[in-house]
Write a protein that holds these residues in place. Structure first.
Motif, PDB file in Angstrom:
ATOM      1  N   GLY A  56       0.747  -1.387  -0.043  1.00 45.42           N
ATOM      2  CA  GLY A  56       0.012   0.144   0.061  1.00 45.42           C
ATOM      3  C   GLY A  56       0.934   1.248  -0.021  1.00 45.42           C
ATOM      4  N   TRP A  57       0.103   2.322  -0.038  1.00 44.43           N
ATOM      5  CA  TRP A  57       0.764   3.821  -0.208  1.00 44.43           C
ATOM      6  C   TRP A  57      -0.274   4.694   0.363  1.00 44.43           C
ATOM      7  N   ILE A  58       0.126   5.761   1.386  1.00 45.14           N
ATOM      8  CA  ILE A  58      -0.340   6.572   2.156  1.00 45.14           C
ATOM      9  C   ILE A  58       0.252   7.938   1.805  1.00 45.14           C
ATOM     10  N   SER A  59      -0.897   8.794   1.379  1.00 47.38           N
ATOM     11  CA  SER A  59      -0.760  10.280   1.363  1.00 47.38           C
ATOM     12  C   SER A  59      -1.445  11.131   1.999  1.00 47.38           C
ATOM     13  N   THR A  60      -1.027  12.238   2.388  1.00 49.01           N
ATOM     14  CA  THR A  60      -1.706  13.165   3.161  1.00 49.01           C
ATOM     15  C   THR A  60      -1.996  14.474   2.266  1.00 49.01           C
ATOM     16  N   GLN A  61      -3.151  15.295   2.904  1.00 50.89           N
ATOM     17  CA  GLN A  61      -3.307  16.461   2.418  1.00 50.89           C
ATOM     18  C   GLN A  61      -2.210  17.577   2.144  1.00 50.89           C
ATOM     19  N   SER A  62      -1.535  17.567   3.227  1.00 49.07           N
ATOM     20  CA  SER A  62      -0.609  18.669   3.206  1.00 49.07           C
ATOM     21  C   SER A  62       0.663  18.157   2.229  1.00 49.07           C
ATOM     22  N   GLY A  63       0.856  16.803   1.916  1.00 50.55           N
ATOM     23  CA  GLY A  63       2.105  16.685   0.949  1.00 50.55           C
ATOM     24  C   GLY A  63       2.995  15.976   2.038  1.00 50.55           C
ATOM     25  N   VAL A  64       3.002  16.070   3.110  1.00 52.76           N
ATOM     26  CA  VAL A  64       4.270  15.527   3.807  1.00 52.76           C
ATOM     27  C   VAL A  64       4.329  14.064   3.655  1.00 52.76           C
ATOM     28  N   LEU A  65       3.372  13.303   3.459  1.00 50.33           N
ATOM     29  CA  LEU A  65       3.454  11.875   3.232  1.00 50.33           C
ATOM     30  C   LEU A  65       2.866  11.985   1.563  1.00 50.33           C
ATOM     31  N   GLN A  66       3.684  11.331   0.426  1.00 48.51           N
ATOM     32  CA  GLN A  66       3.072  11.459  -0.705  1.00 48.51           C
ATOM     33  C   GLN A  66       3.627   9.927  -1.342  1.00 48.51           C
ATOM     34  N   GLN A  67       2.546   9.000  -1.413  1.00 51.11           N
ATOM     35  CA  GLN A  67       2.837   7.810  -1.987  1.00 51.11           C
ATOM     36  C   GLN A  67       3.851   6.812  -0.838  1.00 51.11           C
ATOM     37  N   GLN A  68       3.830   7.153   0.498  1.00 54.91           N
ATOM     38  CA  GLN A  68       4.492   6.457   1.228  1.00 54.91           C
ATOM     39  C   GLN A  68       4.180   4.873   1.432  1.00 54.91           C
ATOM     40  N   ARG A  69       5.159   3.814   1.096  1.00 56.95           N
ATOM     41  CA  ARG A  69       4.867   2.745   1.211  1.00 56.95           C
ATOM     42  C   ARG A  69       4.825   2.010   2.548  1.00 56.95           C
ATOM     43  N   TYR A  70       3.445   1.174   2.562  1.00 54.73           N
ATOM     44  CA  TYR A  70       3.219   0.487   3.728  1.00 54.73           C
ATOM     45  C   TYR A  70       2.578  -1.016   3.531  1.00 54.73           C
ATOM     46  N   GLY A  71       2.933  -1.898   4.296  1.00 51.29           N
ATOM     47  CA  GLY A  71       2.503  -3.139   4.055  1.00 51.29           C
ATOM     48  C   GLY A  71       2.578  -4.060   5.142  1.00 51.29           C
ATOM     49  N   PHE A  72       2.315  -5.516   5.151  1.00 50.52           N
ATOM     50  CA  PHE A  72       2.587  -6.281   6.310  1.00 50.52           C
ATOM     51  C   PHE A  72       4.172  -6.075   6.937  1.00 50.52           C
ATOM     52  N   ASN A  73       5.071  -6.126   6.056  1.00 53.79           N
ATOM     53  CA  ASN A  73       6.328  -6.128   6.428  1.00 53.79           C
ATOM     54  C   ASN A  73       6.817  -4.946   7.071  1.00 53.79           C
ATOM     55  N   SER A  74       6.330  -3.627   6.870  1.00 54.02           N
ATOM     56  CA  SER A  74       6.516  -2.314   7.626  1.00 54.02           C
ATOM     57  C   SER A  74       5.577  -2.353   8.786  1.00 54.02           C
ATOM     58  N   ARG A  75       4.562  -3.033   8.837  1.00 55.10           N
ATOM     59  CA  ARG A  75       3.652  -3.033  10.028  1.00 55.10           C
ATOM     60  C   ARG A  75       4.138  -3.859  11.118  1.00 55.10           C
ATOM     61  N   PHE A  76       4.308  -5.245  10.710  1.00 52.50           N
ATOM     62  CA  PHE A  76       4.551  -6.220  11.766  1.00 52.50           C
ATOM     63  C   PHE A  76       5.808  -6.923  11.668  1.00 52.50           C
ATOM     64  N   GLU A  77       6.621  -6.529  10.989  1.00 56.59           N
ATOM     65  CA  GLU A  77       8.266  -6.726  10.744  1.00 56.59           C
ATOM     66  C   GLU A  77       8.931  -5.466  10.809  1.00 56.59           C
ATOM     67  N   ASP A  78      10.219  -5.686  10.320  1.00 52.54           N
ATOM     68  CA  ASP A  78      11.167  -4.688  10.168  1.00 52.54           C
ATOM     69  C   ASP A  78      11.170  -3.943   8.773  1.00 52.54           C
ATOM     70  N   GLY A  79      10.153  -4.432   7.840  1.00 56.18           N
ATOM     71  CA  GLY A  79      10.479  -3.822   6.484  1.00 56.18           C
ATOM     72  C   GLY A  79      10.285  -2.361   6.443  1.00 56.18           C
ATOM     73  N   ALA A  80      10.790  -1.774   5.020  1.00 55.54           N
ATOM     74  CA  ALA A  80      11.012  -0.489   4.993  1.00 55.54           C
ATOM     75  C   ALA A  80       9.623   0.025   4.754  1.00 55.54           C
ATOM     76  N   GLY A  81       9.138   1.193   4.967  1.00 51.91           N
ATOM     77  CA  GLY A  81       8.213   2.013   4.822  1.00 51.91           C
ATOM     78  C   GLY A  81       7.290   2.277   6.099  1.00 51.91           C
ATOM     79  N   THR A  82       6.242   2.888   6.326  1.00 51.57           N
ATOM     80  CA  THR A  82       5.503   3.440   7.446  1.00 51.57           C
ATOM     81  C   THR A  82       4.492   2.402   7.747  1.00 51.57           C
ATOM     82  N   ASN A  83       3.553   2.629   8.641  1.00 52.52           N
ATOM     83  CA  ASN A  83       2.672   2.187   9.255  1.00 52.52           C
ATOM     84  C   ASN A  83       1.504   2.792   9.915  1.00 52.52           C
ATOM     85  N   PRO A  84       0.576   2.338  10.297  1.00 49.75           N
ATOM     86  CA  PRO A  84      -0.642   3.232  10.841  1.00 49.75           C
ATOM     87  C   PRO A  84      -0.102   3.408  12.389  1.00 49.75           C
ATOM     88  N   GLU A  85       0.385   2.652  13.030  1.00 47.91           N
ATOM     89  CA  GLU A  85       0.664   2.873  14.314  1.00 47.91           C
ATOM     90  C   GLU A  85       1.872   3.907  14.626  1.00 47.91           C
TER      91      GLU A  85
END
Length: 143
Positions: free
Chosen positions: A19-48
């Protein structure tokens, strides 16, 4: 009323999706996220991680406004938020957010600063939206 927006897009499903997350302000633009960045140590962000950033920022700003309301104009506040996620039945739940504040604020007694920090912890909008246990550790000195 103020409205802020963010968009999440997820392609593929479950652990193999991404997945990719973007914010209205543009601070995040197509920032990658997924299982590996959320529950492991993969590159990208996560909701938490984003909730932790929002909570640290909201609390710190709330405290700065409380200090300004007491006539304090100088100082430095630095907050780290650690958001914890635990299993909740079949899914997961944010169960706590631990705030750690380091403050260097001349012109206010330590106990008064701690009291204002406790009030900010309870009353910042992100604290109010979280249905989780919250702790606050305050260190007074140079951040």
């Amino acid at each position: 009323m103020i409205t802020r927006t963010a968009t999440a897009r997820y392609e593929g499903m479950g652990k193999t999706g991404q997945g990719w997350i973007s914010t209205q302000s543009g601070v995040l633009q197509q920032q990658r996220y997924g299982f590996n960045s959320r529950f492991e140590d993969g590159a990208g962000t996560n909701p938490e991680e984003l909730i932790a950033a929002a909570h640290a920022g909201c609390f710190t700003m709330a405290l700065s406004f409380a200090l300004a309301g007491k006539g304090i104009e100088e100082g430095t506040l630095e907050t780290t938020a650690k958001v914890k996620v635990d299993r909740d039945g079949e899914g997961f739940k944010v169960t706590r957010s631990d705030l750690s504040l380091t403050a260097s604020v001349p012109g206010i007694a330590d106990e008064d600063l701690r009291a204002l920090a406790e009030t900010a912890k309870v009353n910042c909008p992100i604290s109010k939206v979280l249905n989780a246990e919250m702790t606050l550790d305050v260190t007074i000195g140079n951040p």
